[in-house]
Design a protein around this motif. Structure first.
Motif, PDB file in Angstrom:
ATOM      1  N   THR A  72     -25.974  32.562 -46.700  1.00 15.10           N
ATOM      2  CA  THR A  72     -26.467  32.339 -45.340  1.00 15.10           C
ATOM      3  C   THR A  72     -25.663  31.251 -44.646  1.00 15.10           C
ATOM      4  O   THR A  72     -25.297  31.375 -43.473  1.00 15.10           O
ATOM      5  N   LEU A  73     -25.398  30.174 -45.362  1.00 13.77           N
ATOM      6  CA  LEU A  73     -24.644  29.074 -44.771  1.00 13.77           C
ATOM      7  C   LEU A  73     -23.246  29.526 -44.370  1.00 13.77           C
ATOM      8  O   LEU A  73     -22.783  29.232 -43.261  1.00 13.77           O
ATOM      9  N   ALA A  74     -22.567  30.250 -45.256  1.00 14.97           N
ATOM     10  CA  ALA A  74     -21.212  30.699 -44.955  1.00 14.97           C
ATOM     11  C   ALA A  74     -21.193  31.637 -43.754  1.00 14.97           C
ATOM     12  O   ALA A  74     -20.315  31.545 -42.883  1.00 14.97           O
ATOM     13  N   THR A  75     -22.181  32.524 -43.670  1.00 17.62           N
ATOM     14  CA  THR A  75     -22.240  33.453 -42.540  1.00 17.62           C
ATOM     15  C   THR A  75     -22.561  32.714 -41.251  1.00 17.62           C
ATOM     16  O   THR A  75     -21.983  32.992 -40.195  1.00 17.62           O
ATOM     17  N   ALA A  76     -23.484  31.759 -41.307  1.00 18.90           N
ATOM     18  CA  ALA A  76     -23.820  30.965 -40.122  1.00 18.90           C
ATOM     19  C   ALA A  76     -22.614  30.183 -39.636  1.00 18.90           C
ATOM     20  O   ALA A  76     -22.400  30.031 -38.425  1.00 18.90           O
ATOM     21  N   GLU A  77     -21.810  29.694 -40.556  1.00 19.87           N
ATOM     22  CA  GLU A  77     -20.618  28.957 -40.161  1.00 19.87           C
ATOM     23  C   GLU A  77     -19.603  29.880 -39.499  1.00 19.87           C
ATOM     24  O   GLU A  77     -18.919  29.481 -38.541  1.00 19.87           O
ATOM     25  N   ARG A  78     -19.495  31.122 -39.988  1.00 19.05           N
ATOM     26  CA  ARG A  78     -18.588  32.083 -39.345  1.00 19.05           C
ATOM     27  C   ARG A  78     -19.068  32.415 -37.934  1.00 19.05           C
ATOM     28  O   ARG A  78     -18.266  32.532 -37.000  1.00 19.05           O
ATOM     29  N   ILE A  79     -20.394  32.552 -37.778  1.00 23.74           N
ATOM     30  CA  ILE A  79     -20.952  32.826 -36.455  1.00 23.74           C
ATOM     31  C   ILE A  79     -20.647  31.673 -35.511  1.00 23.74           C
ATOM     32  O   ILE A  79     -20.227  31.872 -34.367  1.00 23.74           O
ATOM     33  N   ALA A  80     -20.847  30.457 -35.987  1.00 26.51           N
ATOM     34  CA  ALA A  80     -20.601  29.284 -35.147  1.00 26.51           C
ATOM     35  C   ALA A  80     -19.133  29.182 -34.761  1.00 26.51           C
ATOM     36  O   ALA A  80     -18.789  28.871 -33.618  1.00 26.51           O
ATOM     37  N   ALA A  81     -18.250  29.473 -35.717  1.00 25.61           N
ATOM     38  CA  ALA A  81     -16.824  29.354 -35.450  1.00 25.61           C
ATOM     39  C   ALA A  81     -16.346  30.383 -34.436  1.00 25.61           C
ATOM     40  O   ALA A  81     -15.370  30.144 -33.710  1.00 25.61           O
ATOM     41  N   SER A  82     -17.036  31.538 -34.378  1.00 26.38           N
ATOM     42  CA  SER A  82     -16.617  32.596 -33.461  1.00 26.38           C
ATOM     43  C   SER A  82     -17.257  32.485 -32.084  1.00 26.38           C
ATOM     44  O   SER A  82     -16.923  33.250 -31.177  1.00 26.38           O
ATOM     45  N   SER A  83     -18.186  31.522 -31.902  1.00 25.61           N
ATOM     46  CA  SER A  83     -18.838  31.358 -30.612  1.00 25.61           C
ATOM     47  C   SER A  83     -17.893  30.645 -29.645  1.00 25.61           C
ATOM     48  O   SER A  83     -16.980  29.931 -30.068  1.00 25.61           O
TER      49      SER A  83
END
Length: 239
Positions: free
Chosen positions: A204-215
């Motif tokens: 979950t953390l890794a996916t959330a970080e990818r989401i944040a980085a792509s925003s």
């Protein structure tokens, strides 16, 4: 036989098809929504399997991508009869009894990415005192856990105002201190941000970080893993 006299608990975890999973997270997760749903479910199941009182987890899903990922985590995966959430849980419970007829059976929501094994153990230890029991969610409207002792009919009533429904059906409401990770399910971006402050599992953390980085703003203000989230890597996967 009581739950405390059985060899452990078999937990049934329902996982929607990815096209229908976590639609309320679409605005925050965008194209990563399906990946986030799988990550949350895998972190939930892995944490549950790490709990000393859990013998096995039966996942009910009709999605082949989710089934493969959850099987790799260690879940016993069965198909979904596609007749609604509670029908899926009853189907999983039948498989649970087939696998271990002497075990207590519980239903656990699949969206508990901050789940801590020690907190789940406290819930299951308290549950062993009753024939039929449940744990309300953090909002005290829904339910995150429902269980029965061996031999007791498994009649979950999830969906909507399920806390009141379970009470009407005679299930004992559990009052256990310090189990926030078992009560905090994730349906909305705000839920996810709060889960991150509790400390979610690694997927979950890794996916959330990818989401944040792509925003557009790199997650600095409104992304699920933006600054101030206080996310703790792996905190939900073990304690």
């Amino acid at each position: 036989m009581s739950a405390s006299e059985s060899s452990g608990w078999t937990l049934v975890v329902p996982v929607k098809t990815l096209v229908a999973a976590k639609t309320r997270l679409s605005a925050a997760a965008g194209p990563h929504r399906a990946a986030l749903a799988v990550a949350i479910a895998c972190d939930t199941v892995e944490a549950a399997l790490s709990c000393a009182l859990v013998a096995r987890v039966v996942v009910v899903t009709g999605d082949p991508v989710a089934a493969k990922a959850l099987g790799e985590v260690g879940a016993h995966v069965v198909g979904d009869p596609e007749a609604g959430l509670n029908a899926a849980l009853r189907h999983g419970a039948l498989e649970a009894v087939r696998l271990a007829p002497g075990d207590a059976v519980g239903a656990l929501q699949a969206d508990l990415p901050a789940l801590r094994p020690a907190e789940l153990a406290r819930v299951l230890a308290a549950a062993a005192e009753f024939d039929q029991m449940f744990l309300p969610d953090a909002a005290e409207i829904g339910t995150t856990f429902y269980g029965v002792r061996p031999g007791v009919p498994f009649t979950p009533g999830f969906g909507g105002e399920s806390r009141e429904r379970h009470l009407r059906r005679g299930a004992k409401e559990l009052f256990v201190e310090g189990v926030e990770s078992v009560r905090h399910d994730v349906d909305t971006p705000d839920d996810l941000r709060l889960a991150l402050t509790l400390g979610v599992g690694p997927r979950t953390l890794a996916t959330a970080e990818r989401i944040a980085a792509s925003s557009p703003d790199g997650g600095r203000r409104s992304g699920p893993a933006g600054s101030g989230s206080g996310a703790g890597a792996g905190a939900g996967a073990g304690e």
